[in-house]
Design a protein around this motif. Structure first.
Motif, mmCIF file in Angstrom:
data_model
loop_
_atom_site.group_PDB
_atom_site.id
_atom_site.type_symbol
_atom_site.label_atom_id
_atom_site.label_comp_id
_atom_site.label_asym_id
_atom_site.label_seq_id
_atom_site.Cartn_x
_atom_site.Cartn_y
_atom_site.Cartn_z
ATOM 1 N N LEU A 25 -3.919 10.997 12.250
ATOM 2 C CA LEU A 25 -2.645 10.275 12.197
ATOM 3 C C LEU A 25 -1.584 11.076 11.437
ATOM 4 C CD1 LEU A 25 -4.012 6.680 11.480
ATOM 5 C CD2 LEU A 25 -2.706 7.376 13.498
ATOM 6 N N LYS A 26 -2.020 11.762 10.376
ATOM 7 C CA LYS A 26 -1.062 12.555 9.589
ATOM 8 C C LYS A 26 -0.849 13.941 10.193
ATOM 9 C CE LYS A 26 0.717 11.690 6.352
ATOM 10 N NZ LYS A 26 2.100 11.144 6.297
ATOM 11 N N MET A 27 -1.632 14.253 11.232
ATOM 12 C CA MET A 27 -1.564 15.569 11.888
ATOM 13 C C MET A 27 -1.828 16.703 10.899
ATOM 14 S SD MET A 27 1.385 15.023 14.780
ATOM 15 C CE MET A 27 2.545 14.086 13.811
ATOM 16 N N PHE A 28 -2.828 16.477 10.023
ATOM 17 C CA PHE A 28 -3.275 17.531 9.111
ATOM 18 C C PHE A 28 -4.339 18.346 9.850
ATOM 19 C CE2 PHE A 28 -2.433 14.448 5.384
ATOM 20 C CZ PHE A 28 -1.129 14.898 5.261
ATOM 21 N N THR A 29 -3.991 19.531 10.297
ATOM 22 C CA THR A 29 -4.914 20.277 11.153
ATOM 23 C C THR A 29 -5.646 21.413 10.423
ATOM 24 O OG1 THR A 29 -3.055 21.635 11.866
ATOM 25 C CG2 THR A 29 -3.677 19.789 13.285
ATOM 26 N N PHE A 30 -5.104 21.890 9.294
ATOM 27 C CA PHE A 30 -5.772 23.004 8.595
ATOM 28 C C PHE A 30 -7.135 22.521 8.101
ATOM 29 C CE2 PHE A 30 -6.628 25.884 5.051
ATOM 30 C CZ PHE A 30 -6.328 27.105 5.632
ATOM 31 N N ARG A 31 -8.194 23.285 8.448
ATOM 32 C CA ARG A 31 -9.546 22.751 8.261
ATOM 33 C C ARG A 31 -10.109 22.851 6.844
ATOM 34 N NH1 ARG A 31 -13.235 21.204 11.316
ATOM 35 N NH2 ARG A 31 -14.864 22.371 10.249
ATOM 36 N N MET A 32 -9.699 23.867 6.097
ATOM 37 C CA MET A 32 -10.324 24.070 4.797
ATOM 38 C C MET A 32 -9.614 23.237 3.736
ATOM 39 S SD MET A 32 -12.825 25.790 5.571
ATOM 40 C CE MET A 32 -13.465 25.969 3.923
ATOM 41 N N ARG A 33 -10.268 22.171 3.352
ATOM 42 C CA ARG A 33 -9.621 21.266 2.402
ATOM 43 C C ARG A 33 -10.677 20.507 1.599
ATOM 44 N NH1 ARG A 33 -9.565 18.554 7.076
ATOM 45 N NH2 ARG A 33 -7.455 18.953 7.775
ATOM 46 N N ILE A 34 -10.229 19.911 0.501
ATOM 47 C CA ILE A 34 -11.064 19.021 -0.295
ATOM 48 C C ILE A 34 -10.381 17.656 -0.306
ATOM 49 C CG2 ILE A 34 -11.844 18.495 -2.649
ATOM 50 C CD1 ILE A 34 -13.470 20.752 -1.312
ATOM 51 N N ILE A 35 -11.181 16.615 -0.070
ATOM 52 C CA ILE A 35 -10.643 15.249 -0.106
ATOM 53 C C ILE A 35 -11.477 14.412 -1.055
ATOM 54 C CG2 ILE A 35 -10.334 13.119 1.234
ATOM 55 C CD1 ILE A 35 -9.547 14.728 3.591
ATOM 56 N N LYS A 36 -10.812 13.674 -1.931
ATOM 57 C CA LYS A 36 -11.484 12.704 -2.794
ATOM 58 C C LYS A 36 -10.882 11.331 -2.542
ATOM 59 C CE LYS A 36 -13.249 14.284 -6.830
ATOM 60 N NZ LYS A 36 -13.302 14.718 -8.260
ATOM 61 N N ILE A 37 -11.757 10.331 -2.413
ATOM 62 C CA ILE A 37 -11.310 8.939 -2.327
ATOM 63 C C ILE A 37 -11.682 8.266 -3.638
ATOM 64 C CG2 ILE A 37 -11.504 6.732 -1.106
ATOM 65 C CD1 ILE A 37 -12.356 8.242 1.381
ATOM 66 N N ASN A 38 -10.693 7.782 -4.357
ATOM 67 C CA ASN A 38 -10.918 7.148 -5.666
ATOM 68 C C ASN A 38 -11.836 8.001 -6.552
ATOM 69 O OD1 ASN A 38 -9.390 4.946 -4.760
ATOM 70 N ND2 ASN A 38 -11.202 3.964 -3.885
ATOM 71 N N GLY A 39 -11.607 9.304 -6.522
ATOM 72 C CA GLY A 39 -12.368 10.203 -7.392
ATOM 73 C C GLY A 39 -13.678 10.695 -6.819
ATOM 74 N N GLU A 40 -14.096 10.169 -5.655
ATOM 75 C CA GLU A 40 -15.361 10.605 -5.067
ATOM 76 C C GLU A 40 -15.108 11.622 -3.961
ATOM 77 O OE1 GLU A 40 -19.161 8.939 -2.520
ATOM 78 O OE2 GLU A 40 -17.735 7.491 -3.345
ATOM 79 N N LEU A 41 -15.724 12.793 -4.111
ATOM 80 C CA LEU A 41 -15.521 13.849 -3.120
ATOM 81 C C LEU A 41 -16.207 13.494 -1.805
ATOM 82 C CD1 LEU A 41 -15.457 17.594 -3.771
ATOM 83 C CD2 LEU A 41 -16.770 16.764 -1.839
ATOM 84 N N ILE A 42 -15.487 13.662 -0.702
ATOM 85 C CA ILE A 42 -16.042 13.368 0.617
ATOM 86 C C ILE A 42 -16.365 14.700 1.308
ATOM 87 C CG2 ILE A 42 -15.674 12.179 2.807
ATOM 88 C CD1 ILE A 42 -15.535 10.336 0.340
ATOM 89 N N PRO A 43 -17.666 15.011 1.476
ATOM 90 C CA PRO A 43 -18.014 16.255 2.176
ATOM 91 C C PRO A 43 -17.535 16.207 3.625
ATOM 92 C CG PRO A 43 -19.933 15.295 1.069
ATOM 93 C CD PRO A 43 -18.855 14.268 1.060
ATOM 94 N N LYS A 44 -17.295 17.385 4.195
ATOM 95 C CA LYS A 44 -16.728 17.467 5.544
ATOM 96 C C LYS A 44 -17.572 16.712 6.573
ATOM 97 C CE LYS A 44 -14.204 21.064 6.478
ATOM 98 N NZ LYS A 44 -14.039 22.504 6.364
ATOM 99 N N ASP A 45 -18.906 16.745 6.397
ATOM 100 C CA ASP A 45 -19.749 16.086 7.406
ATOM 101 C C ASP A 45 -19.708 14.559 7.315
ATOM 102 O OD1 ASP A 45 -21.236 15.754 5.117
ATOM 103 O OD2 ASP A 45 -22.999 16.845 5.800
ATOM 104 N N LYS A 46 -18.967 14.015 6.322
ATOM 105 C CA LYS A 46 -18.823 12.555 6.198
ATOM 106 C C LYS A 46 -17.428 12.070 6.611
ATOM 107 C CE LYS A 46 -22.935 11.680 4.293
ATOM 108 N NZ LYS A 46 -23.311 12.786 3.502
ATOM 109 N N TYR A 47 -16.577 12.978 7.095
ATOM 110 C CA TYR A 47 -15.200 12.587 7.428
ATOM 111 C C TYR A 47 -15.139 11.486 8.483
ATOM 112 C CZ TYR A 47 -13.029 16.600 4.982
ATOM 113 O OH TYR A 47 -12.589 17.507 4.058
ATOM 114 N N SER A 48 -16.073 11.508 9.452
ATOM 115 C CA SER A 48 -15.989 10.522 10.532
ATOM 116 C C SER A 48 -16.583 9.172 10.135
ATOM 117 C CB SER A 48 -16.687 11.051 11.787
ATOM 118 O OG SER A 48 -18.029 11.350 11.476
ATOM 119 N N THR A 49 -17.292 9.128 8.983
ATOM 120 C CA THR A 49 -17.900 7.859 8.572
ATOM 121 C C THR A 49 -17.303 7.297 7.273
ATOM 122 O OG1 THR A 49 -19.667 9.139 7.521
ATOM 123 C CG2 THR A 49 -20.122 8.260 9.705
#
Lengths: 67, 204
Positions: A25-49
């Motif tokens: 939705l945000k059209m963020f296409t660059f693949r190498m990134r780190i995402i945390k939700i409320n301080g918890e790191l989300i590994p790339k293989d969990k992005y779809s869940t």
């Protein structure tokens, strides 16, 4: 729902979205990134869940080669 | 951090005595890791744990803290020598291994802070996921985006949360057309070292 993404408020029409949906939705296409939700790191293989809820605090940054 | 008068009221010897109690991990001894380690050594960090599996090559001398007569040496050995040339009393523990998800927790066991100093972004991702997943209480300081020259105003610091900090511009990716050069790599390496001090000076 409203979330905080990198300290800025963002609004989405659905009640919950996955991390993958948010990136689309945000059209963020660059693949190498780190995402945390409320301080918890989300590994790339969990992005779809991993679910983002109303009020969640999302921190994201890009990883650039070089060092 | 807001500087108050109190935060300045500490003599250099007191700062060194405090920093001497701590152990800092450096993941990679290239441009970021070698320069960051030297800044931490000069500041008086008691123990540095340096992990790198590479050898010093001529091209590294453009930005990494090595010398011509060290070409061909393992970087971990060369960096330990250089640190000991500055502060012989410092503890430098070296691990000549390729870091991976399995060995990171044991290599950096007991470290109060870890500095991410890899070149490749996929290695940065692997280290961040491993440290945050397996050692979530240890603050990790990431370097991201430092290639090229100029653009001082883009070099940034982000305090993501109490366990994760990012130094760099987060946009300039190193490539043949945009090589990493000594000034910006050195700035980011020293921003990482500066962040280590900020964290450790708050520790008791």
């Amino acid at each position: 729902m409203k979330i905080i993404l990198n300290n800025r408020e963002e609004e989405f029409e659905k009640d919950t979205i996955t991390v993958s949906e948010m990136l689309d939705l945000k059209m963020f296409t660059f693949r190498m990134r780190i995402i945390k939700i409320n301080g918890e790191l989300i590994p790339k293989d969990k992005y779809s869940t991993a679910i983002i809820h109303d009020g969640d605090n999302i921190q994201m940054f890009y990883l650039m080669s070089g060092g | 951090m807001i500087f108050t008068l109190d935060s300045y009221q500490m003599k250099l010897s007191e700062i060194e005595n405090h920093l001497g109690k701590f152990k800092v991990g450096i993941a990679g001894a290239g441009g970021l890791g070698s320069n960051c380690a030297v800044a931490l050594a000069r500041s008086g960090i008691g123990t540095l744990v340096i992990a790198d599996f590479d050898k010093v090559e001529p091209a590294n001398l453009t930005r990494q803290y090595y010398f011509r007569n060290q070409i061909g040496m393992m970087k971990a050995d060369a960096l330990r020598d250089n640190i000991h040339s500055i502060r012989p009393e410092l503890n430098v523990l070296i691990h000549k291994v390729r870091l991976d998800r399995a060995n990171i927790p044991s290599v950096f066991a007991g470290c109060n802070v870890i500095v991410e100093a890899f070149d490749r972004s996929d290695m940065k991702e692997m280290l961040i996921e491993t440290v945050q997943g397996r050692m979530p209480q240890v603050p990790l300081i990431v370097g991201s985006g430092m290639a090229g020259w100029g653009n001082n105003e883009l070099l940034n610091f982000r305090h993501i949360d109490e366990s994760l900090y990012v130094c760099g511009d987060e946009v300039s990716e190193a490539s043949d057309e945009l090589p990493p050069l000594a000034p910006r790599v050195g700035i980011v390496a020293n921003m990482q070292a500066n962040t280590v001090l900020e964290i450790l000076m708050k520790f008791q």
